[in-house]
Scaffold this motif. Structure first.
Motif, PDB file in Angstrom:
ATOM      1  N   PHE A   1       9.056  80.522  22.777  1.00 38.45           N
ATOM      2  CA  PHE A   1       9.453  82.028  22.341  1.00 38.45           C
ATOM      3  C   PHE A   1       9.883  82.594  23.560  1.00 38.45           C
ATOM      4  CE2 PHE A   1       6.061  84.332  24.214  1.00 38.45           C
ATOM      5  CZ  PHE A   1       4.964  83.554  24.116  1.00 38.45           C
TER       6      PHE A   1
ATOM      7  N   ASP B   1      16.969  80.068  15.621  1.00 40.68           N
ATOM      8  CA  ASP B   1      15.957  79.064  15.586  1.00 40.68           C
ATOM      9  C   ASP B   1      16.454  77.546  15.650  1.00 40.68           C
ATOM     10  OD1 ASP B   1      14.006  81.038  15.640  1.00 40.68           O
ATOM     11  OD2 ASP B   1      13.656  81.034  13.381  1.00 40.68           O
ATOM     12  N   ALA B   2      17.422  77.352  14.712  1.00 36.61           N
ATOM     13  CA  ALA B   2      18.103  76.051  14.732  1.00 36.61           C
ATOM     14  C   ALA B   2      18.654  75.651  16.071  1.00 36.61           C
ATOM     15  CB  ALA B   2      19.026  76.036  13.825  1.00 36.61           C
TER      16      ALA B   2
ATOM     17  N   THR C   1      11.554  75.450  22.443  1.00 37.84           N
ATOM     18  CA  THR C   1      11.122  76.050  21.418  1.00 37.84           C
ATOM     19  C   THR C   1      10.313  77.122  21.678  1.00 37.84           C
ATOM     20  OG1 THR C   1       9.722  74.088  21.383  1.00 37.84           O
ATOM     21  CG2 THR C   1      11.299  74.077  19.696  1.00 37.84           C
TER      22      THR C   1
ATOM     23  N   TRP D   1      17.252  90.293  18.194  1.00 37.54           N
ATOM     24  CA  TRP D   1      18.202  89.332  17.550  1.00 37.54           C
ATOM     25  C   TRP D   1      18.779  90.038  16.141  1.00 37.54           C
ATOM     26  CZ3 TRP D   1      20.571  85.630  19.867  1.00 37.54           C
ATOM     27  CH2 TRP D   1      20.265  84.956  21.065  1.00 37.54           C
TER      28      TRP D   1
ATOM     29  N   ARG E   1      14.019  82.290  23.751  1.00 39.20           N
ATOM     30  CA  ARG E   1      14.671  83.439  22.918  1.00 39.20           C
ATOM     31  C   ARG E   1      14.646  84.415  23.254  1.00 39.20           C
ATOM     32  NH1 ARG E   1      13.147  82.979  16.357  1.00 39.20           N
ATOM     33  NH2 ARG E   1      12.236  85.022  16.667  1.00 39.20           N
TER      34      ARG E   1
ATOM     35  N   PHE F   1      17.790  76.926  19.124  1.00 34.47           N
ATOM     36  CA  PHE F   1      16.978  76.238  20.273  1.00 34.47           C
ATOM     37  C   PHE F   1      16.234  75.226  20.072  1.00 34.47           C
ATOM     38  CE2 PHE F   1      17.240  80.825  21.770  1.00 34.47           C
ATOM     39  CZ  PHE F   1      17.680  80.629  23.020  1.00 34.47           C
ATOM     40  N   ALA F   2      15.848  74.862  18.586  1.00 31.30           N
ATOM     41  CA  ALA F   2      15.295  73.760  18.304  1.00 31.30           C
ATOM     42  C   ALA F   2      16.043  72.457  18.413  1.00 31.30           C
ATOM     43  CB  ALA F   2      14.915  73.588  16.810  1.00 31.30           C
TER      44      ALA F   2
ATOM     45  N   LEU G   1      18.687  85.016  12.771  1.00 25.24           N
ATOM     46  CA  LEU G   1      17.178  84.291  13.040  1.00 25.24           C
ATOM     47  C   LEU G   1      17.312  82.936  12.884  1.00 25.24           C
ATOM     48  CD1 LEU G   1      14.734  87.315  12.613  1.00 25.24           C
ATOM     49  CD2 LEU G   1      15.598  86.287  14.772  1.00 25.24           C
ATOM     50  N   PRO G   2      17.873  82.541  11.619  1.00 20.05           N
ATOM     51  CA  PRO G   2      17.788  81.168  11.216  1.00 20.05           C
ATOM     52  C   PRO G   2      18.591  80.188  12.189  1.00 20.05           C
ATOM     53  CG  PRO G   2      18.322  82.420   9.168  1.00 20.05           C
ATOM     54  CD  PRO G   2      18.109  83.346  10.301  1.00 20.05           C
TER      55      PRO G   2
END
Ligand code: COA
Ligand code: AMP
Length: 253
Positions: free
Chosen positions: A168, A157-158, A166, A148, A171, A160-161, A153-154
């Protein structure tokens, strides 16, 4: 143009058996912390590795490709049979013949290396006739040198959350599938893990994106793998393998 990025790759094994692997593309300053992360990832498996190999390779003269991640959807198939039916339909829309799709599913069910054995990489299968093209049917082709983009990355992460995904694996699988979907001659991918505790899998293509299924195999089954379907009329194995194995790719959302 020269850059200061590195491919950092980890593989861990015990008694000659591969346990885990992961990779990133990072700046020089990130090498030490990311190496520590990869090492603790290697140590976090149920079985203690007797070998952890971490490779750091400068990519200073490489030309990078930037790709937008495939859109993600989760299929709501309660039963494995429904999930399997849905993957057949999806594969057919990309030009994969029913015979090739069935052969791929059977291979992943029985072990594509030899009955009961996983491969070390992916099967390359012709979409219409279901012929296998990978030169070594135990090894297959292994996708590498992708990550990525750091700035994303932020967001990733957001994303997928918010989707409740969640793990790994999702991702990393989405990044891998995005690279594969853009490979020359590849039209679709089918994957489920050979990890007995992980029954989720996906079909992916540029046509419909990344479709995740919760239950593509029976819990406890140690069979799985990846199949890359290719258009036999416009396929150059050497060109595709070089892209999948060597071309650095950065993915954004
Ligand atoms: N299964 C079994 N053996 C493996 C393996 C795998 N998945 N990956 C590596 N190995 C072993 C093999 O013996 C291999 O030799 P081979 O080329 O004859 O098969 C040997 O390690 C060296 O592999 P190589 O790929 O050259 O090592 P590397 O250190 O450059 O990279 C990985 C290792 C695991 C990081 C890389 O191959 C990879 O798979 N990257 C993608 C990881 C990822 O994000 N996966 C997402 C899955 S959801
Ligand atoms: P995993 O998603 O790690 O459980 O891997 C599932 C299967 O995908 C493995 O059994 C291999 O056959 C295959 N595989 C693992 N790593 C790669 C890779 N980097 N490229 C292509 N196929 C892979």
């Amino acid at each position: 143009m020269s850059n200061d990025l590195f491919s950092i790759r980890m593989r861990a094994s015990a008694g000659g058996v591969h346990l885990s692997g992961a990779e990133r593309i990072v700046s020089r300053e990130e090498l030490d912390p990311v190496a520590a992360e990869l090492r603790s990832r290697a140590m976090s498996k149920n079985r203690e590795p007797d070998s952890i190999v971490i490779t750091m390779e400068p990519l200073k003269d490489a030309s990078f490709l930037e790709l937008q991640a495939l859109p993600v959807t989760t299929a709501s198939c309660a039963q494995m049979a429904d999930a399997r039916r849905e993957i057949f339909c999806r594969l057919e829309t990309t030009g994969v013949s029913p015979q090739s799709a069935e052969k791929a599913v059977e291979l992943l069910d029985t072990g594509p290396a030899s009955p009961g054995r996983s491969m070390r990489g992916a099967v390359i299968m012709t979409a219409f006739s279901g012929r296998r093209l990978e030169p070594d049917q135990k090894r297959g082709i292994r996708v590498s040198r992708f990550d990525w983009k750091k700035e994303c990355l932020p967001d990733i992460d957001a994303f997928f959350a918010a989707s409740g995904l969640t793990h790994f694996r999702t991702r990393e699988a989405l990044a891998l599938a995005t690279k594969v979907a853009h490979a020359p001659g590849v039209i679709a991918e089918l994957c489920w893990s050979d990890d007995p505790d992980y029954t989720a899998g996906y079909v992916a293509s540029r046509l419909f994106g990344y479709i995740r299924f919760e239950n593509l195999k029976t819990p406890g089954s140690a069979s799985g793998g990846r199949v890359f379907f290719v258009d036999e009329n416009r396929f150059d194995l050497e060109k595709c393998s070089v892209y999948l194995e060597r071309q650095p790719v950065l993915i954004y959302l």
